[in-house]
Motif scaffolding. Structure first.
Motif, PDB file in Angstrom:
ATOM      1  N   ARG A 167     -42.679 -23.593  -5.907  1.00 59.79           N
ATOM      2  CA  ARG A 167     -41.955 -24.351  -5.136  1.00 59.79           C
ATOM      3  C   ARG A 167     -42.684 -24.392  -3.909  1.00 59.79           C
ATOM      4  N   HIS A 168     -42.267 -24.924  -2.929  1.00 58.27           N
ATOM      5  CA  HIS A 168     -42.885 -25.091  -1.528  1.00 58.27           C
ATOM      6  C   HIS A 168     -41.848 -25.072  -0.620  1.00 58.27           C
ATOM      7  N   LEU A 169     -42.153 -25.065   0.865  1.00 55.09           N
ATOM      8  CA  LEU A 169     -41.094 -25.013   1.673  1.00 55.09           C
ATOM      9  C   LEU A 169     -40.214 -26.136   1.942  1.00 55.09           C
ATOM     10  N   GLU A 170     -40.570 -27.214   1.369  1.00 52.96           N
ATOM     11  CA  GLU A 170     -39.775 -28.542   1.383  1.00 52.96           C
ATOM     12  C   GLU A 170     -39.023 -28.618   0.264  1.00 52.96           C
ATOM     13  N   THR A 171     -39.073 -27.585  -0.736  1.00 53.99           N
ATOM     14  CA  THR A 171     -38.237 -27.898  -2.014  1.00 53.99           C
ATOM     15  C   THR A 171     -36.766 -27.590  -1.346  1.00 53.99           C
ATOM     16  N   VAL A 172     -35.698 -28.365  -2.160  1.00 53.34           N
ATOM     17  CA  VAL A 172     -34.404 -28.189  -1.846  1.00 53.34           C
ATOM     18  C   VAL A 172     -33.664 -27.453  -2.962  1.00 53.34           C
ATOM     19  N   PRO A 173     -33.662 -26.263  -2.814  1.00 51.47           N
ATOM     20  CA  PRO A 173     -32.829 -25.816  -3.991  1.00 51.47           C
ATOM     21  C   PRO A 173     -31.303 -26.008  -4.375  1.00 51.47           C
ATOM     22  N   ALA A 174     -30.987 -25.980  -5.525  1.00 57.47           N
ATOM     23  CA  ALA A 174     -29.583 -26.369  -6.002  1.00 57.47           C
ATOM     24  C   ALA A 174     -28.642 -25.607  -5.452  1.00 57.47           C
ATOM     25  N   PRO A 175     -27.419 -26.261  -5.362  1.00 56.57           N
ATOM     26  CA  PRO A 175     -26.284 -25.249  -4.838  1.00 56.57           C
ATOM     27  C   PRO A 175     -26.123 -24.099  -5.422  1.00 56.57           C
ATOM     28  N   GLY A 176     -26.055 -22.692  -4.830  1.00 57.37           N
ATOM     29  CA  GLY A 176     -25.819 -21.616  -5.675  1.00 57.37           C
ATOM     30  C   GLY A 176     -27.242 -20.776  -6.084  1.00 57.37           C
ATOM     31  N   GLN A 177     -28.197 -21.682  -6.039  1.00 62.90           N
ATOM     32  CA  GLN A 177     -29.612 -21.175  -6.784  1.00 62.90           C
ATOM     33  C   GLN A 177     -30.186 -20.080  -5.607  1.00 62.90           C
ATOM     34  N   THR A 178     -30.589 -19.059  -6.022  1.00 63.59           N
ATOM     35  CA  THR A 178     -31.130 -17.849  -5.339  1.00 63.59           C
ATOM     36  C   THR A 178     -32.727 -18.066  -5.488  1.00 63.59           C
ATOM     37  N   VAL A 179     -33.400 -18.094  -4.245  1.00 60.51           N
ATOM     38  CA  VAL A 179     -35.008 -17.997  -4.378  1.00 60.51           C
ATOM     39  C   VAL A 179     -35.455 -16.618  -3.515  1.00 60.51           C
ATOM     40  N   THR A 180     -36.111 -16.124  -4.472  1.00 58.84           N
ATOM     41  CA  THR A 180     -36.825 -14.969  -3.834  1.00 58.84           C
ATOM     42  C   THR A 180     -38.213 -15.173  -2.959  1.00 58.84           C
ATOM     43  N   LEU A 181     -38.284 -14.631  -1.847  1.00 57.62           N
ATOM     44  CA  LEU A 181     -39.176 -15.391  -0.881  1.00 57.62           C
ATOM     45  C   LEU A 181     -40.356 -14.584  -0.992  1.00 57.62           C
ATOM     46  N   LEU A 182     -40.419 -13.306  -0.914  1.00 57.08           N
ATOM     47  CA  LEU A 182     -41.619 -12.468  -0.992  1.00 57.08           C
ATOM     48  C   LEU A 182     -41.473 -11.429  -1.901  1.00 57.08           C
ATOM     49  N   PRO A 183     -42.763 -10.771  -2.331  1.00 54.94           N
ATOM     50  CA  PRO A 183     -42.779  -9.828  -3.471  1.00 54.94           C
ATOM     51  C   PRO A 183     -42.546  -8.529  -3.037  1.00 54.94           C
ATOM     52  N   VAL A 184     -42.041  -8.153  -1.710  1.00 56.59           N
ATOM     53  CA  VAL A 184     -42.021  -6.759  -1.250  1.00 56.59           C
ATOM     54  C   VAL A 184     -40.379  -6.748  -0.736  1.00 56.59           C
ATOM     55  N   ALA A 185     -39.892  -5.438  -0.894  1.00 61.69           N
ATOM     56  CA  ALA A 185     -38.482  -5.433  -0.464  1.00 61.69           C
ATOM     57  C   ALA A 185     -38.397  -4.508   0.783  1.00 61.69           C
ATOM     58  N   ASN A 186     -39.343  -4.572   1.753  1.00 62.88           N
ATOM     59  CA  ASN A 186     -39.295  -3.866   2.905  1.00 62.88           C
ATOM     60  C   ASN A 186     -38.174  -4.701   3.971  1.00 62.88           C
ATOM     61  N   LEU A 187     -37.360  -3.631   4.517  1.00 65.53           N
ATOM     62  CA  LEU A 187     -36.511  -4.423   5.360  1.00 65.53           C
ATOM     63  C   LEU A 187     -37.096  -4.931   6.439  1.00 65.53           C
ATOM     64  N   SER A 188     -38.485  -4.705   6.891  1.00 66.89           N
ATOM     65  CA  SER A 188     -39.141  -5.183   7.891  1.00 66.89           C
ATOM     66  C   SER A 188     -39.652  -6.621   7.635  1.00 66.89           C
ATOM     67  N   SER A 189     -39.756  -7.009   6.400  1.00 65.26           N
ATOM     68  CA  SER A 189     -39.940  -8.289   5.997  1.00 65.26           C
ATOM     69  C   SER A 189     -38.727  -9.288   5.587  1.00 65.26           C
ATOM     70  N   GLY A 190     -37.720  -8.837   5.841  1.00 65.09           N
ATOM     71  CA  GLY A 190     -36.239  -9.415   5.701  1.00 65.09           C
ATOM     72  C   GLY A 190     -35.666  -8.955   4.341  1.00 65.09           C
ATOM     73  N   GLY A 191     -36.028  -7.934   3.724  1.00 64.93           N
ATOM     74  CA  GLY A 191     -35.284  -7.336   2.689  1.00 64.93           C
ATOM     75  C   GLY A 191     -33.955  -6.889   3.028  1.00 64.93           C
ATOM     76  N   THR A 192     -33.067  -6.468   1.718  1.00 67.44           N
ATOM     77  CA  THR A 192     -31.668  -6.276   2.003  1.00 67.44           C
ATOM     78  C   THR A 192     -31.607  -4.642   1.561  1.00 67.44           C
ATOM     79  N   ALA A 193     -30.452  -3.799   2.176  1.00 70.58           N
ATOM     80  CA  ALA A 193     -30.520  -2.593   1.513  1.00 70.58           C
ATOM     81  C   ALA A 193     -29.230  -2.159   1.135  1.00 70.58           C
ATOM     82  N   ARG A 194     -28.924  -1.453  -0.031  1.00 70.97           N
ATOM     83  CA  ARG A 194     -27.545  -0.854  -0.212  1.00 70.97           C
ATOM     84  C   ARG A 194     -27.515   0.714  -0.653  1.00 70.97           C
ATOM     85  N   ILE A 195     -26.632   1.367   0.275  1.00 68.76           N
ATOM     86  CA  ILE A 195     -26.478   2.900   0.019  1.00 68.76           C
ATOM     87  C   ILE A 195     -26.169   3.122  -1.247  1.00 68.76           C
TER      88      ILE A 195
END
Length: 324
Positions: free
Chosen positions: A216-244
């Motif tokens: 993929r590249h930044l100009e790729t248009v993902p299909a409706p509902g398609q989830t794309v992982t952006l980075l290989p890290v889960a750090n919240l400082s990099s935009g990751g999300t958390a669940r308690i």
């Protein structure tokens, strides 16, 4: 009593510490306008310094070992705990050579791609890169060797990332963390979807690298509902999300987290685990790293429940630290 600067400029840790000190008759002095460092004094004259999220709780030597990923992995492995297979690399041996050292090439061949390359010391997933070819490996190492004196090459361990926070053997929290993702709508490009997410840094150079490795590249248009992982890290400082998930933490995982903190002689620690996915049943949880001074500000910003959890963690930490 507190000697501080304007409230709107203070760090989260300082604001919570200010409330604690006022309630417990302690004197708090800020060393800078943001409260990034300071001193707590008791009426009896006992003094305790802090800087950022580093307090006079863990010993200096233990905290330094934890901050060094290669050393920490060595001692954890000697204690019988599972850690990723890794190879320490000196930045100096990379900067001045056109060809990667044989030890690095041999590790890559024996371990197989993809691999992770990261600074040997550092926090919040900064400069952590996932690479899938020898060419990318060479480029990544040369880039990072210009910024860091010590690097670490590790195998990729697929699974769910779990951060467990331990204080004196007590589990304060368990937080499941996921990498930053966007969901396609069939119209907007990845660049546009990323721009619409304030938590994700659109200028992060790793975005192009990670997307390209998945075709993929930044100009790729993902299909409706398609989830794309952006980075290989889960750090919240990099935009990751958390669940308690504290209430769902198994006794086995709690025991691993306690052993990791105890092995490194840390009273207070965040133990980052990788839980292998369902395709590998029976595989033990792997300790990715142990943080002796975890930052919790990004978790606090996730929502009211997360903010309340962070306040409870710091309340327990302060109570353990400032027993006067």
């Amino acid at each position: 009593m507190t000697e501080t600067f304007p409230a709107q400029t203070r760090s989260l840790v300082f604001r919570l510490l200010e409330t604690y000190c006022e309630r417990n008759g302690l004197r708090l002095t800020a060393a800078d306008p943001h409260g990034h460092a300071g001193l707590v004094e008791s009426p009896a004259g006992k003094r305790s310094f802090f800087k950022g999220t580093r307090f006079d709780l863990n010993s200096y030597g233990a905290a330094e070992i934890a901050n060094d990923k290669a050393y920490a992995a060595l001692f954890l492995k000697q204690a019988g705990l599972a850690v990723p297979t890794g190879r320490f690399i000196s930045g100096a041996e990379i900067r001045d050579c056109k060809r990667l050292p044989d030890t690095v090439l041999d590790f890559a061949e024996q371990t197989g791609f993809p691999l992770f390359v990261k600074p040997n010391t550092g926090r919040e997933g900064r400069d952590v890169m996932r690479i899938d070819t020898y060419h990318t490996l060479q480029n990544a190492l040369h880039i990072l060797a210009k910024r860091h004196d010590q690097l670490l090459l590790q195998e990729e361990v697929k699974g769910t990332e779990l951060r467990v926070i331990v204080l004196d053997g007590e589990i304060l929290a368990a937080i499941e963390r996921h990498p930053p993702k966007v969901e396609g709508d069939g119209h907007r490009t990845l660049a546009e979807l990323i721009d619409a997410e304030p938590r994700i840094n659109a200028t992060d150079s790793r975005l192009d690298l990670e997307l390209s490795q998945h075709g993929r590249h930044l100009e790729t248009v993902p299909a409706p509902g398609q989830t794309v992982t952006l980075l290989p890290v889960a750090n919240l400082s990099s935009g990751g999300t958390a669940r308690i998930v504290t209430s769902q933490l198994s006794p086995g995982l709690a025991a691993i987290a306690r052993r990791a903190a105890e092995t490194l002689n840390l009273r207070y620690a965040a133990v980052d685990l990788i839980l292998p996915d369902e395709r590998h049943p029976g595989t033990p949880a792997i300790i990715l790293e142990v943080n002796a001074a975890p930052g919790l500000s990004n978790l606090s910003r996730q929502g009211e429940r997360e903010a309340a959890l962070v306040e409870s963690i710091y309340a327990a930490l302060f109570a353990a630290l400032f027993v006067m």
